[in-house]
Motif scaffolding. Structure first.
Motif, short mmCIF file in Angstrom:
data_model
loop_
_atom_site.label_atom_id
_atom_site.label_comp_id
_atom_site.label_asym_id
_atom_site.label_seq_id
_atom_site.Cartn_x
_atom_site.Cartn_y
_atom_site.Cartn_z
N ALA A 81 13.92 23.72 -33.89
CA ALA A 81 13.14 24.84 -33.56
C ALA A 81 13.83 25.39 -31.91
O ALA A 81 14.18 26.57 -31.99
CB ALA A 81 11.72 24.23 -33.11
N ILE A 82 14.52 24.44 -31.34
CA ILE A 82 15.25 24.65 -29.95
C ILE A 82 16.51 25.64 -30.70
O ILE A 82 16.87 26.64 -30.01
CB ILE A 82 15.58 23.58 -29.23
N ASN A 83 17.13 25.11 -31.61
CA ASN A 83 18.37 25.71 -32.09
C ASN A 83 18.03 27.19 -32.52
O ASN A 83 18.83 27.99 -32.24
CB ASN A 83 19.10 24.76 -33.17
N LEU A 84 16.89 27.32 -33.43
CA LEU A 84 16.54 28.70 -33.71
C LEU A 84 16.25 29.54 -32.87
O LEU A 84 16.74 30.73 -32.66
CB LEU A 84 15.34 28.39 -34.75
N LYS A 85 15.50 29.14 -31.76
CA LYS A 85 15.18 30.06 -30.49
C LYS A 85 16.35 30.33 -29.78
O LYS A 85 16.51 31.39 -29.40
CB LYS A 85 14.31 29.20 -29.48
N LEU A 86 17.56 29.56 -29.73
CA LEU A 86 18.57 29.56 -28.96
C LEU A 86 19.47 30.76 -29.66
O LEU A 86 20.29 31.64 -29.18
CB LEU A 86 19.71 28.40 -28.92
N VAL A 87 19.49 30.72 -31.25
CA VAL A 87 20.15 31.70 -31.95
C VAL A 87 19.53 32.78 -31.96
O VAL A 87 20.08 33.92 -31.77
CB VAL A 87 20.45 31.17 -33.49
N GLU A 88 17.96 32.99 -32.17
CA GLU A 88 17.33 34.19 -32.30
C GLU A 88 17.65 35.04 -30.92
O GLU A 88 17.70 36.13 -30.87
CB GLU A 88 15.96 33.99 -32.55
N SER A 89 17.59 34.38 -29.82
CA SER A 89 17.85 35.04 -28.44
C SER A 89 19.02 35.41 -28.19
O SER A 89 19.24 36.26 -27.24
CB SER A 89 17.13 34.15 -27.35
N GLY A 90 20.09 35.01 -28.94
CA GLY A 90 21.43 35.05 -28.46
C GLY A 90 22.12 34.43 -27.33
O GLY A 90 23.05 34.39 -26.91
N GLU A 91 21.26 33.34 -26.70
CA GLU A 91 21.37 32.49 -25.79
C GLU A 91 22.42 31.53 -26.25
O GLU A 91 23.41 31.12 -25.55
CB GLU A 91 20.21 31.81 -25.36
N LYS A 92 22.50 31.30 -27.39
CA LYS A 92 23.60 30.16 -27.93
C LYS A 92 25.11 30.78 -27.76
O LYS A 92 25.93 29.80 -27.43
CB LYS A 92 23.20 29.78 -29.44
N GLU A 93 25.06 32.01 -28.09
CA GLU A 93 26.42 32.58 -28.02
C GLU A 93 26.85 32.84 -26.60
O GLU A 93 28.09 32.46 -26.32
CB GLU A 93 26.69 33.99 -28.60
N LYS A 94 25.87 32.96 -25.67
CA LYS A 94 26.14 33.18 -24.24
C LYS A 94 26.58 31.82 -23.71
O LYS A 94 27.30 31.66 -22.79
CB LYS A 94 24.88 33.58 -23.43
N LEU A 95 25.97 30.61 -24.22
CA LEU A 95 26.37 29.31 -23.47
C LEU A 95 27.69 28.80 -24.17
O LEU A 95 28.49 28.35 -23.69
CB LEU A 95 25.06 28.29 -24.22
N LYS A 96 28.17 29.13 -25.60
CA LYS A 96 29.37 29.14 -26.12
C LYS A 96 30.34 29.82 -25.15
O LYS A 96 31.55 29.21 -24.74
CB LYS A 96 29.42 29.65 -27.42
N ASP A 97 30.20 30.95 -25.07
CA ASP A 97 31.19 31.84 -24.10
C ASP A 97 31.33 31.39 -22.77
O ASP A 97 32.49 31.15 -22.22
CB ASP A 97 30.71 33.02 -23.83
N LEU A 98 30.31 30.70 -22.02
CA LEU A 98 30.16 30.02 -20.54
C LEU A 98 31.00 28.74 -20.78
O LEU A 98 32.09 28.50 -19.90
CB LEU A 98 28.90 29.79 -20.25
#
Length: 113
Positions: free
Chosen positions: A28-45
């Motif tokens: 569920a956390i991973n899904l929220k991270l992906v849906e919001s675009g936050e996962k990509e932002k974290l990877k970039d950071l």
């Protein structure tokens, strides 16, 4: 019959197949991270911070040393990854880990499950 086989292939040991309708907390956390675009932002950071602190250059040097020692034609990508991954994880600075963890915590506090 085919459906049962598919479900069984996804079955985790000790898990009741009929209770597996909802995603796990991690999923569920991973899904929220992906849906919001936050996962990509974290990877970039993370990429940015690892470059800034010299981690990328250090890992590159470790890879070169490993291939020189074993001989360029005697090393597969899989061997290189197996040998370098633990070193790479250990070399990530604590402040980079702490920054990412704080960003994840902040994100989790801002979303509803």
């Amino acid at each position: 019959m085919e459906l049962e086989c598919r479900r069984a292939s996804l079955h985790r040991p000790g898990e009741d197949l009929h209770k597996r309708d909802e995603p796990s907390l991690q999923e569920a956390i991973n899904l929220k991270l992906v849906e919001s675009g936050e996962k990509e932002k974290l990877k970039d950071l993370l990429r940015e911070r690892l470059i800034e602190c010299g981690w990328k250059d250090e890992l590159k040097a470790q890879c070169r040393a490993f291939t020189r020692k074993r001989g360029r034609s005697n090393v597969t990508i899989d061997e290189l990854v197996r040998a370098i991954t633990p070193k790479g994880r250990a070399l990530v600075p604590d402040d980079v880990k702490a920054e990412l963890l704080q960003r994840i915590r902040t994100f989790l506090l801002s979303v509803q499950f």
